[in-house]
Write a protein that holds these residues in place. Structure first.
Motif, PDB file in Angstrom:
ATOM      1  N   THR A 173      29.177  28.718  33.148  1.00  0.00           N
ATOM      2  CA  THR A 173      28.320  29.816  32.691  1.00  0.00           C
ATOM      3  C   THR A 173      29.034  31.165  33.071  1.00  0.00           C
ATOM      4  OG1 THR A 173      27.212  30.195  34.507  1.00  0.00           O
ATOM      5  CG2 THR A 173      25.992  28.869  32.868  1.00  0.00           C
ATOM      6  N   GLY A 174      30.019  31.042  33.892  1.00  0.00           N
ATOM      7  CA  GLY A 174      30.863  32.194  34.321  1.00  0.00           C
ATOM      8  C   GLY A 174      29.845  33.279  35.266  1.00  0.00           C
ATOM      9  N   ILE A 175      28.814  32.916  35.528  1.00  0.00           N
ATOM     10  CA  ILE A 175      28.014  33.597  36.380  1.00  0.00           C
ATOM     11  C   ILE A 175      28.676  33.658  37.969  1.00  0.00           C
ATOM     12  CG2 ILE A 175      25.664  34.180  37.252  1.00  0.00           C
ATOM     13  CD1 ILE A 175      24.505  32.577  35.342  1.00  0.00           C
ATOM     14  N   PRO A 176      28.917  34.844  38.450  1.00  0.00           N
ATOM     15  CA  PRO A 176      29.568  34.961  39.821  1.00  0.00           C
ATOM     16  C   PRO A 176      28.376  34.505  41.013  1.00  0.00           C
ATOM     17  CG  PRO A 176      29.110  37.058  38.953  1.00  0.00           C
ATOM     18  CD  PRO A 176      28.640  36.417  38.008  1.00  0.00           C
ATOM     19  N   GLU A 219      27.274  31.381  28.036  1.00  0.00           N
ATOM     20  CA  GLU A 219      27.971  31.954  29.196  1.00  0.00           C
ATOM     21  C   GLU A 219      28.053  33.361  29.121  1.00  0.00           C
ATOM     22  OE1 GLU A 219      32.680  31.114  28.582  1.00  0.00           O
ATOM     23  OE2 GLU A 219      31.775  29.906  27.043  1.00  0.00           O
ATOM     24  N   VAL A 220      28.656  33.991  30.168  1.00  0.00           N
ATOM     25  CA  VAL A 220      28.945  35.419  30.107  1.00  0.00           C
ATOM     26  C   VAL A 220      30.082  36.044  29.466  1.00  0.00           C
ATOM     27  CG1 VAL A 220      27.779  35.645  32.580  1.00  0.00           C
ATOM     28  CG2 VAL A 220      30.391  35.461  32.177  1.00  0.00           C
ATOM     29  N   SER A 221      29.997  36.999  28.921  1.00  0.00           N
ATOM     30  CA  SER A 221      31.003  37.599  28.218  1.00  0.00           C
ATOM     31  C   SER A 221      32.302  37.684  29.118  1.00  0.00           C
ATOM     32  CB  SER A 221      30.928  39.180  27.707  1.00  0.00           C
ATOM     33  OG  SER A 221      30.972  39.914  29.037  1.00  0.00           O
ATOM     34  N   GLU A 222      33.483  37.724  28.348  1.00  0.00           N
ATOM     35  CA  GLU A 222      35.058  37.851  28.929  1.00  0.00           C
ATOM     36  C   GLU A 222      34.982  39.129  29.734  1.00  0.00           C
ATOM     37  OE1 GLU A 222      38.384  37.228  30.579  1.00  0.00           O
ATOM     38  OE2 GLU A 222      37.300  35.860  29.512  1.00  0.00           O
ATOM     39  N   GLU A 223      34.665  40.108  28.941  1.00  0.00           N
ATOM     40  CA  GLU A 223      34.410  41.313  29.710  1.00  0.00           C
ATOM     41  C   GLU A 223      33.904  41.328  31.343  1.00  0.00           C
ATOM     42  OE1 GLU A 223      32.845  46.044  29.356  1.00  0.00           O
ATOM     43  OE2 GLU A 223      32.196  44.377  28.200  1.00  0.00           O
ATOM     44  N   TYR A 224      32.652  40.732  31.432  1.00  0.00           N
ATOM     45  CA  TYR A 224      32.028  40.386  32.646  1.00  0.00           C
ATOM     46  C   TYR A 224      33.066  39.649  33.611  1.00  0.00           C
ATOM     47  CZ  TYR A 224      28.501  40.112  35.990  1.00  0.00           C
ATOM     48  OH  TYR A 224      27.508  39.811  37.243  1.00  0.00           O
ATOM     49  N   ARG A 225      33.555  38.731  32.912  1.00  0.00           N
ATOM     50  CA  ARG A 225      34.567  37.619  33.784  1.00  0.00           C
ATOM     51  C   ARG A 225      35.614  38.659  34.434  1.00  0.00           C
ATOM     52  NH1 ARG A 225      34.382  31.948  33.076  1.00  0.00           N
ATOM     53  NH2 ARG A 225      32.747  31.374  31.456  1.00  0.00           N
ATOM     54  N   ARG A 226      36.032  39.367  33.426  1.00  0.00           N
ATOM     55  CA  ARG A 226      37.256  40.343  33.996  1.00  0.00           C
ATOM     56  C   ARG A 226      36.904  41.322  35.091  1.00  0.00           C
ATOM     57  NH1 ARG A 226      38.683  41.547  29.341  1.00  0.00           N
ATOM     58  NH2 ARG A 226      37.568  43.565  29.299  1.00  0.00           N
ATOM     59  N   ARG A 227      35.599  41.751  35.017  1.00  0.00           N
ATOM     60  CA  ARG A 227      34.883  42.784  36.036  1.00  0.00           C
ATOM     61  C   ARG A 227      34.973  41.827  37.276  1.00  0.00           C
ATOM     62  NH1 ARG A 227      34.014  47.381  38.604  1.00  0.00           N
ATOM     63  NH2 ARG A 227      31.781  47.557  39.202  1.00  0.00           N
TER      64      ARG A 227
END
Length: 625
Positions: free
Chosen positions: A260-263, A365-373
């Motif tokens: 999911t990409g959730i931190p 999943e979360v956005s690539e922008e949020y993964r980058r953040r």
């Protein structure tokens, strides 16, 4: 019905030896042994029964001698924590002060939701000799004893006034000990005459019993509601608590975060559920949390709490989740925790709940922008950590430098134990755990004196691991005597004794609250001011540790500490590494707040200034509704 004639104490010993727990097909002894200190309340009861069991072989229930009753409860709790709450020691103590010494340990166990069986000795049930030595005479009633103080801190309390009452009481005790929701301190008060009284017991009472620890399955409709809320999230955050560790959910949690990409932020009890260097791991959250975790918490629109009870340190006293529209999904085996913060509750075992959510969120999943953040915040956090590790402070090193060196010299399976003082805050930001059992910080009750005793229990629970007790001089002076137990049991534990001649944590807090570090230093009383702020006391804690039977190594710098730790790791006996650090830090930078009220009116400028700061923080505090 076949019976056997035994005393109540002999029956209890035989019963406890036959109890097992099981989860996922793995069985183990539920009660692996009994800790005890004998006195006139239990020496002829439980003491005689344990001796008889050991010499005749009629029951396999090993006895362990502690040096302090509170300490033996701490050791038992640490053992249970290491064993994921599937095993719990019993603790027997004598009448009066011996038993009441266990109350703090009972509170710690129940607050942390960790199982321990307490067997305080009680006054004569017959009252034939009232008042006996150490008896409290209460004018409110003849049935009140000091052991009633256990009621408030126990998940189950019973007083066995007749031998036959042991049967339902013992069975109820096992039920609570093995209940993931209800577990904590279980207290069976045993009058000293009843312990020694004989009874014809049904043999069936002593049969081998297996207590199955289940995994509550999530309700499908609750999974769908939780998943629907998570799908709306643009900036979700996972808070992993102790429930994620106790359920063995580490693998599925990591896979869920990756998919999911959730931190993933963690509490003290949840640290290590996801390895510190995993791309989704953002570190500790809350009052002493990391930069990355707290920045993400302030932005989060949906928080998924997994096995956390949301203490004030986790929520930074209800200020760290800053999004005005933040919503919560709480996955927890206990409904009490699942509904906190007006959450969408998912009452279930953590591992099964994560698996269910993963299925319901398949493809999301979360956005690539949020993964980058997330990656950017983690990178900044690493810079902060490295600065703390290599601050180059002098003439005495900073505590953070010692923790940095310790991170380097210990392997991934080493267990680091701590509970109170300035170290829990430093550790939550700086400790790099890859293993879910590597970080053993008791921060629900945060009990000074827990650390050394806990080292005994943790080492007994897993002798294959290096166990390192991190203890400041304040906690050491509260309770260090279980070093003797380590030595007598042949346990190899490394104790890192950090001496700074005061209470570093409360001193810094006192200063921030305008109380000028009053009463927080170990000093002579000054003859002029009358305050305890004179010269440093000539206390030699290293000599004390040596007198208790430990080997002692000294370190005066970070390099010397590294060298001493390598020697301690190679040692075969309990070894204390003594190092002095600067009482005044520097400590890691703070990224959140903790609500400790400041005097609203004061004659002191420092207190008035502190209150202005407090009032500003207080405005950000809110209920999550």
């Amino acid at each position: 019905m076949k019976t056997v004639r035994l005393t109540t104490a002999q029956a209890l010993v035989r019963f406890l030896a036959a109890q097992y727990s099981e989860r996922d097909g793995q069985e183990q002894r539920l009660i692996p042994g009994v800790w005890g200190i004998f006195g006139h309340g239990n020496v002829a009861g439980i003491g005689q029964a344990l001796l008889q069991a050991a010499t005749t072989g009629e029951a396999d229930l090993p006895y362990y001698l502690a040096r302090n009753e509170q300490g033996m409860v701490h050791a038992s709790v640490a053992y249970a924590k290491m064993r994921d709450r599937l095993a719990a020691f019993a603790c027997t103590a004598s009448t009066g002060p011996g038993s009441t010494n266990m109350i703090t340990g009972a509170a710690l166990a129940t607050t942390n939701r960790l199982p321990v069986l307490l067997l305080p000795s009680d006054m004569f049930a017959t009252r034939a000799a009232d008042p006996v030595l150490q008896q409290l005479e209460d004018t409110r009633g003849g049935d009140v004893t000091v052991n009633d103080a256990f009621r408030a801190v126990s998940k189950y309390f019973d007083r066995v006034q007749r031998p036959e009452q042991l049967i339902p009481a013992a069975l109820a005790a096992m039920r609570v000990l093995t209940d993931p929701v209800e577990t904590g301190a279980v207290t069976l008060a045993l009058p000293q005459d009843v312990q020694a009284e004989a009874y014809d017991w049904p043999v069936e009472f002593f049969r081998r019993r297996v207590w199955h620890v289940g995994r509550p399955v999530p309700e499908p409709a609750a999974v769908q509601r939780a998943a629907a809320l998570l799908r709306t999230a643009r900036k979700p955050l996972i808070v992993a608590g102790g429930g994620a560790v106790y359920s063995g959910a580490e693998t599925v949690l990591r896979a869920f975060a990756e998919a999911t990409g959730i931190p993933v932020a963690d509490t003290h009890a949840g640290k290590g559920a996801v390895a510190w260097d995993h791309p989704c791991a953002v570190g500790g959250i809350g009052s002493t949390g990391s930069y990355a975790a707290n920045e993400l918490a302030r932005e989060a629109d949906v928080v998924l709490g997994i096995g956390t009870r949301y203490s004030d340190f986790t929520t930074a006293s209800h200020t760290v989740f800053g999004n005005p529209d933040v919503a919560f999904v709480n996955l927890n085996v206990a409904r009490l925790d699942a509904v906190k913060h007006s959450a969408e509750p998912l009452v279930a075992d953590a591992r099964l709940g994560i698996q269910a959510l993963a299925g319901a969120l398949d493809g999301w999943e979360v956005s690539e922008e949020y993964r980058r953040r997330t990656r950017e915040l983690i990178a900044r956090t690493r810079e902060i950590e490295e600065a703390c590790f290599h601050v180059g402070h002098g003439p005495l090193p900073a505590q953070t430098e010692i923790l940095g060196a310790l991170n380097d010299v210990l392997d991934d399976r080493a267990v680091v134990i701590n509970a109170a003082g300035s170290m829990p805050g430093d550790l939550q930001q700086l400790w790099r755990a890859r293993d879910p059992k590597a970080y053993h910080v008791e921060y629900a009750y945060s009990c000074m004196g827990y650390e050394v005793a806990a080292g005994v229990g943790a080492k007994m629970a897993d002798p294959s691991r290096e166990v390192v007790v991190l203890v400041g001089d304040g906690s050491y002076l509260m309770m260090a005597q279980e070093i003797v137990t380590m030595v007598s049991e042949g346990l190899k534990v490394v104790i890192v004794l950090v001496q700074n001649h005061g209470f570093a944590s409360i001193g810094a807090l006192s200063e921030s609250l305008g109380s000028q570090r009053f009463g927080t230093k170990y000093r002579y009383r000054d003859g002029d001011s009358g305050l305890i702020d004179g010269d440093v006391l000539p206390v030699d804690l290293a000599a004390n540790a040596s007198s208790l039977g430990a080997d002692v190594l000294h370190a005066a710098s970070v390099d010397e500490f590294r060298s001493a730790m390598e020697k301690a790791k190679a040692a075969t006996r309990t070894t204390v590494v003594h190092v002095e650090t600067d009482l005044y830090g520097p400590n890691p930078p703070g990224h959140a707040w903790w609500d400790v009220p400041v005097s609203q009116t004061s004659a002191l400028d420092s207190t008035r200034t502190a209150y202005e700061t407090y009032a500003a923080h207080k405005r950000a505090q809110r209920h999550y509704l």
